[in-house]
Each structure stands twice: as structure tokens, then as C-alpha cells.
Design an enzyme around this catalytic site. Structure first.
Site, PDB file in Angstrom:
ATOM      1  CB  ALA A  14      -0.535  -0.129   1.051  1.00  0.00           C
ATOM      2  CD  GLU A  33       8.509  -0.803   6.158  1.00  0.00           C
ATOM      3  OE1 GLU A  33       7.511  -0.601   5.646  1.00  0.00           O
ATOM      4  OE2 GLU A  33       8.626  -1.419   8.022  1.00  0.00           O
ATOM      5  NE  ARG A 107       2.439 -11.360   0.284  1.00  0.00           N
ATOM      6  CZ  ARG A 107       1.580 -11.082   0.710  1.00  0.00           C
ATOM      7  NH1 ARG A 107       1.446 -10.188   1.457  1.00  0.00           N
ATOM      8  NH2 ARG A 107       0.312 -11.813   1.123  1.00  0.00           N
ATOM      9  CE1 TYR A 217      -0.691 -16.741  -5.876  1.00  0.00           C
ATOM     10  CE2 TYR A 217      -2.697 -18.223  -4.513  1.00  0.00           C
ATOM     11  CZ  TYR A 217      -1.521 -17.059  -4.356  1.00  0.00           C
ATOM     12  OH  TYR A 217      -1.336 -16.190  -3.614  1.00  0.00           O
TER      13      TYR A 217
HETATM   14  P1  FAD Z   1       1.395  -4.556   5.008  1.00  0.00           P
HETATM   15  O1  FAD Z   1       1.793  -5.232   4.299  1.00  0.00           O
HETATM   16  O2  FAD Z   1       1.641  -4.687   6.550  1.00  0.00           O
HETATM   17  O3  FAD Z   1       2.909  -3.367   5.378  1.00  0.00           O
HETATM   18  C1  FAD Z   1       2.705  -2.150   6.256  1.00  0.00           C
HETATM   19  C2  FAD Z   1       3.840  -2.288   6.450  1.00  0.00           C
HETATM   20  O4  FAD Z   1       4.650  -0.956   7.061  1.00  0.00           O
HETATM   21  C3  FAD Z   1       5.278  -3.214   6.777  1.00  0.00           C
HETATM   22  O5  FAD Z   1       5.957  -2.813   5.848  1.00  0.00           O
HETATM   23  C4  FAD Z   1       5.636  -2.474   7.786  1.00  0.00           C
HETATM   24  O6  FAD Z   1       6.345  -2.872   8.539  1.00  0.00           O
HETATM   25  C5  FAD Z   1       4.913  -1.044   8.458  1.00  0.00           C
HETATM   26  N1  FAD Z   1       4.869  -0.826   9.455  1.00  0.00           N
HETATM   27  C6  FAD Z   1       4.079  -1.331  10.060  1.00  0.00           C
HETATM   28  N2  FAD Z   1       3.928  -0.477  11.441  1.00  0.00           N
HETATM   29  C7  FAD Z   1       4.683   1.073  11.513  1.00  0.00           C
HETATM   30  C8  FAD Z   1       4.755   1.982  11.677  1.00  0.00           C
HETATM   31  N3  FAD Z   1       4.379   2.773  12.860  1.00  0.00           N
HETATM   32  N4  FAD Z   1       5.882   3.516  11.620  1.00  0.00           N
HETATM   33  C9  FAD Z   1       6.049   3.154  10.036  1.00  0.00           C
HETATM   34  N5  FAD Z   1       5.993   1.851   9.052  1.00  0.00           N
HETATM   35  C10 FAD Z   1       5.034   0.811  10.191  1.00  0.00           C
HETATM   36  N6  FAD Z   1      -4.079  -9.531  -1.255  1.00  0.00           N
HETATM   37  C11 FAD Z   1      -4.349  -9.845  -2.346  1.00  0.00           C
HETATM   38  O7  FAD Z   1      -5.206  -8.623  -2.956  1.00  0.00           O
HETATM   39  N7  FAD Z   1      -4.851 -11.294  -2.997  1.00  0.00           N
HETATM   40  C12 FAD Z   1      -3.913 -12.069  -2.717  1.00  0.00           C
HETATM   41  O8  FAD Z   1      -4.262 -13.084  -3.592  1.00  0.00           O
HETATM   42  C13 FAD Z   1      -3.617 -11.841  -1.321  1.00  0.00           C
HETATM   43  N8  FAD Z   1      -3.362 -13.242  -0.333  1.00  0.00           N
HETATM   44  C14 FAD Z   1      -3.620 -13.487   0.767  1.00  0.00           C
HETATM   45  C15 FAD Z   1      -3.389 -14.328   1.431  1.00  0.00           C
HETATM   46  C16 FAD Z   1      -3.160 -13.925   2.852  1.00  0.00           C
HETATM   47  C17 FAD Z   1      -3.261 -15.590   3.285  1.00  0.00           C
HETATM   48  C18 FAD Z   1      -2.697 -12.769   3.693  1.00  0.00           C
HETATM   49  C19 FAD Z   1      -2.715 -12.881   4.498  1.00  0.00           C
HETATM   50  C20 FAD Z   1      -3.489 -11.578   3.179  1.00  0.00           C
HETATM   51  C21 FAD Z   1      -3.512 -12.363   1.457  1.00  0.00           C
HETATM   52  N9  FAD Z   1      -3.669 -10.863   0.371  1.00  0.00           N
HETATM   53  C22 FAD Z   1      -4.152 -10.940  -0.702  1.00  0.00           C
HETATM   54  C23 FAD Z   1      -4.017  -9.494   1.475  1.00  0.00           C
HETATM   55  C24 FAD Z   1      -3.031  -8.464   1.317  1.00  0.00           C
HETATM   56  O9  FAD Z   1      -1.175  -9.315   1.647  1.00  0.00           O
HETATM   57  C25 FAD Z   1      -2.781  -7.383   1.975  1.00  0.00           C
HETATM   58  O10 FAD Z   1      -3.736  -6.890   2.343  1.00  0.00           O
HETATM   59  C26 FAD Z   1      -1.362  -6.352   1.752  1.00  0.00           C
HETATM   60  O11 FAD Z   1      -0.589  -6.707   1.978  1.00  0.00           O
HETATM   61  C27 FAD Z   1      -1.906  -5.070   2.905  1.00  0.00           C
HETATM   62  O12 FAD Z   1      -0.310  -4.566   2.605  1.00  0.00           O
HETATM   63  P2  FAD Z   1      -0.153  -3.557   2.805  1.00  0.00           P
HETATM   64  O13 FAD Z   1       0.913  -2.032   2.636  1.00  0.00           O
HETATM   65  O14 FAD Z   1      -1.593  -2.204   3.489  1.00  0.00           O
HETATM   66  O15 FAD Z   1       0.216  -3.724   4.597  1.00  0.00           O
END
Ligand code: FAD
Length: 417
Positions: A14, A33, A107, A217
Site C-alpha cells: 500500500a 518504514e 509478493r 496457484y
Molecule cells: P503491510 O503489508 O502490513 O505493510 C505495512 C508496512 O508498514 C510494513 O512494511 C510494516 O513494517 C510497516 N509499518 C508498520 N507499522 C509501522 C509504523 N508505525 N511506522 C512505519 N512503518 C510501519 N491480497 C490480494 O490482493 N490478493 C491475494 O491473493 C492475497 N492473498 C493473501 C493471502 C493471505 C494468507 C493473507 C494473510 C493476505 C492476503 N492478501 C491478498 C492481503 C494482502 O497481503 C494485504 O492486504 C496487503 O499486503 C496489505 O498491504 P499493506 O501495505 O497495507 O500492509
């Protein structure tokens, strides 16, 4: 060109997708990060046409095509008998229908692709070991303090810090912690060349069983196979140690085939053989939050949330990362002055600080996104109940899958946007 300065808390999918969308529109971005390096762990991600369409808009179509696998179909089976229940053609059929492909990607590859694009574009500063701790907002700017004492200020903050978001506390009043679903996930990755021919796959396979389901997959152009098993279980060694709330990556724990077997019970031969063929397993417990109740839970003043920070969901619609990528595109679209190019969200033009009024832009972004994200969160929870059904509900589910097939597996309202 108009330009605002933005801080992004979190460099996951994200955060990086948001940073890329913002720098491509001329904004100055600093990504903070918490981890010591910008890297992703984990295995596969399925990307529906709604996500791959936006990655193409971010100029990543060719790169993504090199990294991803394009599965030929989605095939649903019984986990107990392996009986085929339904099939949805993917491959070129999905591209023709929705104008964008259905792809499966590792990923790490997706994260690296976003990072490379961000670094080669310019306009972004990346800070690691920068765990956002304190956030202060006033009329003119947002100030962020990290745990190590560093501080930063900018026109706006994007909270992309995942499930246990710190930024979220700035947006959502009286928020409850993430909900432990009681579902455990195991994941494994194997080179297809290391598998017996009968276990190699070029499609998405889903096995549905009582209180469990499994998905496999191809990723990495088909060279590797990603396998995820999710089971409702109370296996002590995993459930008794709740996810460490200080580290969003603590879901990456070594796990054993024996624990997995105890959780799944007896499965059909082909699924059993696949589970046994995995070189190693990792496991963690799944959390989500209630569907978003209003746009006020997405943005407040100069702070907007994206991805899991806003709407962590169970992975049963395979759309968490997809929604994060949609958020990123909408966020950047909201932060452009009127008349300055394309974008599929409302454009905000009244300048207060920087070139665009950030609180108004974040508000427009939140209004554009919350209902769709809430719908996907609800559908993901509902899918969990359907996937894991037992008794009469399971019989009804299987009858519907057999008779309606592709019509229940396709999700036009989701993929066509
Ligand atoms: P995160 O990946 O959690 O990233 C958050 C980041 O913020 C991390 O790098 C962390 O270190 C950092 N962080 C945390 N706190 C702080 C802070 N206080 N200050 C600075 N940095 C911080 N989605 C799909 O679209 N397709 C799929 O097939 C799919 N399969 C999935 C299968 C499983 C089993 C799971 C559990 C999830 C799956 N998802 C899938 C969902 C997807 O993985 C997540 O929704 C997505 O990775 C979220 O990304 P994000 O960047 O929001 O959060």
C-alpha cells in the site's frame, strides 16, 4: 506542475503503490518504514483485473507481465473427495472480458517492482528504521516523530502501516483492536520443477472442506507454486502465542506439516500429496476488522489511511492488496488540481497549503473509497463462512457451485471497476 509534500508511514504494498502514484503526479514523498530494509516477505498474491488495470495505469504492465503467472482457470474442488465443483476460465478470457488480466505474483516480486519503479522515477525519499510513533496535526502541516527521535513534517500523512496501524489511531476514535478470526493460515512455496508432474499446476486450485480451505496457484511466470491452507483450529502452539502487535511481520513463523495435518484432518489424496511436497511451512493467525462504517474511518484532516491500515480483511476474496492498489490510485487522483489530467476520482482544487488542499483531497479520497472497501471486507468474511461450511449449508453450496459454476465464481462488480 503542482506539488505537495507527503509522508507515508509504511513501505509495504500500500505504501509503495501510494508513493509511486503520488510521485508520478509530481508530489514529493518521504516513505517511513519501521523495518531495517524495504523488503517484503511471504508468498503469493492473486491480482484481479481491478488491480492489474491500475498497475498498468502506473506504467507497470510490461514489468508485471514478466514477473507474474497468468493462470488459465480457477478450479474449485472438494477437499475430501477432490471432486470438481466449479470452474472459471481465466487466461485470455479474463483479459477479453475485463480489459485487464487475472495474474498471480510472488509478493516479493510485486513489492520489488513497486520499489524499483519508485526509485527510478525520483521524487521519493525512503527512510528505514523509521517507526512512526507520534503524530501531530495543525492547520498548516502534519508532524511525525519516529521512535528513534527523528522527526518529519509535510502537508499530509498517508497511513500505510498495516494491520496494527499507528496512523489509524489519529483517524479513528475509540477504535477496537483487530479481531482474531480464529482461522490459522499456513503457506508454502515450491519450485514446480521439484514437484512430480501430477502436482504441477498452471491454474488456481481451491479445495473446500469443512472448516478449512486450501488454495494453490503458480507464481514467477509459472516456475513456482504457492500453496495456502486456512483452517479453523485451536492448535495450541500457534494460537496460544498471539501475533506480536509491535511487528506487522511477526506472522512469518516456521510451522510443521504435523501441526497442519492435525488442523486439516483427512484430505483427498491430491491435496495431501501437495501438502507433503512443500519443503517448508510458515503459519500465522488471521485478523481483520469490521467493515468500514463511514468515510470518517478512512481520513481525518491531514491523515488518510490506505491498505490494511484502513481495511484489513480476511484473504477469502484475494483482494487485500488489490484494494490497497485501488486506494493508491484514488488517493493520488484526489490530490491533483482540477484540469490537470486524467483521474477517476473527484478532483480538488482549492489550495490552502502546497498546491492542493490536502484535507479536502483526503476527504474526497475517503468518500470515493470507503463503500467499496467495506463491501469487499464484508464479502471476504462471507466467503469464509461459505468456504468452510459443513452440514446442510455445505451440501447447498456444492449444489450451487456444480449447477452455476463460472457464474458464481466471477465477480463482475469487483473486477470491472
Ligand atoms: P503491510 O503489508 O502490513 O505493510 C505495512 C508496512 O508498514 C510494513 O512494511 C510494516 O513494517 C510497516 N509499518 C508498520 N507499522 C509501522 C509504523 N508505525 N511506522 C512505519 N512503518 C510501519 N491480497 C490480494 O490482493 N490478493 C491475494 O491473493 C492475497 N492473498 C493473501 C493471502 C493471505 C494468507 C493473507 C494473510 C493476505 C492476503 N492478501 C491478498 C492481503 C494482502 O497481503 C494485504 O492486504 C496487503 O499486503 C496489505 O498491504 P499493506 O501495505 O497495507 O500492509
Amino acid at each position: 506542475m503542482s506539488s505537495n509534500s507527503l509522508l507515508i508511514a509504511g513501505g509495504g504494498i500500500a505504501g509503495l503503490a501510494s508513493a509511486l502514484a503520488l510521485v508520478q503526479r509530481g508530489h514529493q514523498v518521504q516513505v517511513l518504514e519501521a523495518a531495517p530494509a524495504f523488503e517484503e516477505i511471504g508468498a503469493g498474491i492473486q491480482l484481479g483485473p481491478n488491480a492489474t488495470r491500475r498497475l498498468a495505469w502506473l506504467d507497470l504492465e510490461a514489468k508485471l507481465a514478466q514477473l507474474a503467472a497468468q493462470p488459465e482457470a480457477l478450479a474449485v474442488h472438494s477437499a475430501q473427495t477432490d471432486r470438481a465443483l466449479a470452474r472459471l476460465p481465466l487466461g485470455h478470457r479474463m483479459s477479453e472480458r475485463y480489459g485487464a488480466p487475472y495474474l498471480c505474483v510472488h509478493r516479493v516480486d510485486l513489492h520489488r517492482m513497486l520499489l524499483d519503479a519508485l526509485m527510478s522515477h525520483g521524487g521519493a525519499v525512503l527512510e528505514c528504521n523509521a517507526r512512526v510513533d507520534g503524530i501531530e496535526v495543525d492547520a498548516d502541516e502534519v508532524r511525525v516523530r519516529c521512535e528513534d527521535g527523528r522527526s518529519f513534517s509535510a502537508d499530509g500523512l498517508v497511513g500505510a502501516d498495516g494491520l496494527w496501524s499507528r496512523a489509524r489511531t489519529q483517524v479513528v476514535a475509540n477504535d477496537a483492536p483487530p479481531r482474531a478470526s480464529g482461522h490459522m493460515a499456513w503457506r508454502g512455496l515450491v519450485q514446480q520443477a521439484a514437484l512430480p508432474a501430477a502436482l504441477r499446476r498452471s491454474q488456481v486450485d481451491v479445495w473446500l472442506g469443512p472448516r478449512l480451505h486450501a488454495v494453490s496457484y503458480p507464481v514467477r511466470g509459472g516456475a513456482a507454486l504457492n500453496v495456502v491452507v486456512i483452517a479453523e483450529t485451536q492448535i495450541g502452539e500457534l494460537v496460544d502465542k498471539p501475533v506480536e502487535t509491535r511487528d506487522a511481520r511477526s506472522w512469518d513463523r516456521p510451522a510443521t506439516l504435523e501441526a497442519l495435518r492435525r488442523a486439516t484432518g483427512a484430505c483427498c489424496g491430491s491435496l495431501q500429496a501437495l501438502l507433503e511436497a512443500m519443503p517448508e511451512w510458515r503459519a500465522w493467525s488471521l485478523h481483520d476488522r469490521a467493515p468500514l462504517a463511514s468515510s470518517a474511518a478512512v481520513a481525518r484532516g491531514r491523515v488518510a489511511l490506505v491498505g490494511d491500515a484502513a481495511h484489513p480483511m480476511l484473504p477469502y476474496l484475494a483482494q487485500g492488496a488489490g484494494m490497497a492498489i485501488e486506494d493508491a490510485w484514488a488517493l493520488a487522483g484526489a490530490l491533483q488540481p482540477s484540469g490537470s489530467g486524467s483521474g477517476n476520482t473527484r478532483v480538488v482544487s482549492s489550495a490552502v497549503h502546497g498546491d492542493v488542499d490536502v484535507p479536502a483531497a483526503w476527504d474526497a479520497y475517503a468518500r470515493a473509497r470507503w463503500q467499496r472497501n467495506a463491501r469487499v471486507q464484508r464479502r471476504a468474511r462471507r466467503n469464509g463462512e461459505i468456504f468452510h461450511a459443513s452440514g446442510p449449508m455445505r451440501l447447498g453450496r456444492d449444489a450451487v457451485l456444480r449447477s452455476l459454476g463460472a457464474r458464481v465464481l466471477d465477480v463482475p462488480w469487483l473486477y470491472s471497476q
